[in-house]
Design an enzyme around this catalytic site. Structure first.
Site, mmCIF file in Angstrom:
data_model
loop_
_atom_site.group_PDB
_atom_site.id
_atom_site.type_symbol
_atom_site.label_atom_id
_atom_site.label_comp_id
_atom_site.label_asym_id
_atom_site.label_seq_id
_atom_site.Cartn_x
_atom_site.Cartn_y
_atom_site.Cartn_z
ATOM 1 N N CYS A 90 0.843 -1.209 0.000
ATOM 2 C CA CYS A 90 0.000 0.000 0.000
ATOM 3 C C CYS A 90 0.878 1.258 0.000
ATOM 4 O O CYS A 90 1.470 1.581 -1.025
ATOM 5 C CB CYS A 90 -0.982 -0.030 1.164
ATOM 6 S SG CYS A 90 -2.339 1.174 0.965
ATOM 7 N N HIS A 180 -3.725 -4.911 0.411
ATOM 8 C CA HIS A 180 -3.221 -5.378 1.709
ATOM 9 C C HIS A 180 -3.369 -6.901 1.823
ATOM 10 O O HIS A 180 -4.386 -7.391 2.317
ATOM 11 C CB HIS A 180 -4.002 -4.714 2.842
ATOM 12 C CG HIS A 180 -3.617 -3.299 3.107
ATOM 13 N ND1 HIS A 180 -2.554 -2.948 3.901
ATOM 14 C CD2 HIS A 180 -4.170 -2.146 2.660
ATOM 15 C CE1 HIS A 180 -2.456 -1.624 3.957
ATOM 16 N NE2 HIS A 180 -3.422 -1.108 3.215
ATOM 17 N N GLU A 182 -2.008 -8.726 3.921
ATOM 18 C CA GLU A 182 -1.932 -9.093 5.345
ATOM 19 C C GLU A 182 -3.224 -8.809 6.108
ATOM 20 O O GLU A 182 -3.385 -9.271 7.247
ATOM 21 C CB GLU A 182 -0.765 -8.331 6.007
ATOM 22 C CG GLU A 182 -1.042 -6.898 6.425
ATOM 23 C CD GLU A 182 -1.065 -5.885 5.287
ATOM 24 O OE1 GLU A 182 -1.102 -4.673 5.569
ATOM 25 O OE2 GLU A 182 -1.058 -6.290 4.106
#
Length: 237
Positions: A90, A180, A182
């Site tokens: 990001c 993202h 994660e």
């Protein structure tokens, strides 16, 4: 670490660093965290100690001019000069684009908050193409800025119907991901609350985003984990 930790993230997940560790860390490895937002950076003589680096997301603008951002740009250029593996997520994706000579701007189409399907380029690097990933893969997004122009020698390896540069590579040692990998939906919903509190988004955007997120499946985090780990820890070609 380019983000500020919230109390919720600390209590629910052990902090943002632990979220990344669950996705990327493997037995026998040592990971260190530098909170660059607070001015914590590795010393020049330590840069060679690490196999690779991960640059996280942030609520700050990658096109900003705070001192820590300029210090981070210098660090990334130094790491590129010694051919270190770098994975940017990001804000990390955007700041890498800027550090290498690209252009980062606020997106003309505004915020992207939710789960978006990206399409991989047919020209994926061999190490990633060998993973037998699907040609399209959902990922959680939460960004207002985007890499608008790629650095010279960089290559787009994924795009979406909203963002033309969802992923890029630079040589065989740098990769940026706008989304993202994660995040979970729970983390994204919490982040929406933080964006409202800081007046980054208006209530109407938040309401629409929450409805859209609640109606969607969790992305395939295992596929993203394989992709990120393979890139970050694989050999340079």
């Amino acid at each position: 670490m380019c983000a500020e930790e919230s109390e919720y993230m600390k209590k629910a997940y052990g902090g943002y660093f632990e979220v990344f560790m669950r996705m990327l860390a493997e037995e026998g490895e040592t990971w260190d965290v530098y909170k660059v937002l607070r001015g914590e950076f590795p010393q020049d003589h330590d840069l060679l100690l690490y196999q690779g680096y991960v640059i996280t997301g942030s609520c700050r603008d990658a096109h900003g001019n705070d001192k820590w951002i300029h210090d981070l740009l210098t660090l990334l250029r130094n790491l590129d000069s010694i051919n270190k593996k770098i994975l940017g997520i990001c804000f990390g994706h955007q700041i890498l684009g800027r550090a290498l000579g690209g252009k980062v701007i606020p997106s003309p189409t505004g915020w992207d908050i939710g789960v978006r399907t990206i399409t991989f380029s047919p020209s994926l690097p061999f190490a990633l193409s060998s993973l037998d990933l699907p040609s399209r893969l959902p990922i959680i997004e939460c960004h207002r800025d985007e890499v608008r122009e790629l650095p010279v020698k960089a290559e787009v390896i994924a795009y979406s119907d909203k963002t033309g540069i969802e992923m890029f590579t630079y040589g065989d040692h740098i990769m940026g991901i706008q989304g993202h990998p994660e995040y979970s939906k729970d983390i994204l919903l919490h982040l929406i609350d933080r964006l409202i509190q800081r007046d980054y988004i208006i209530d109407a955007i938040a309401v629409e985003a929450r409805e859209r997120i609640n109606a969607m499946w969790e992305p395939d985090t295992e596929a993203w984990k394989r992709l990120c780990v393979t890139f970050l820890k694989g050999p340079l070609t």
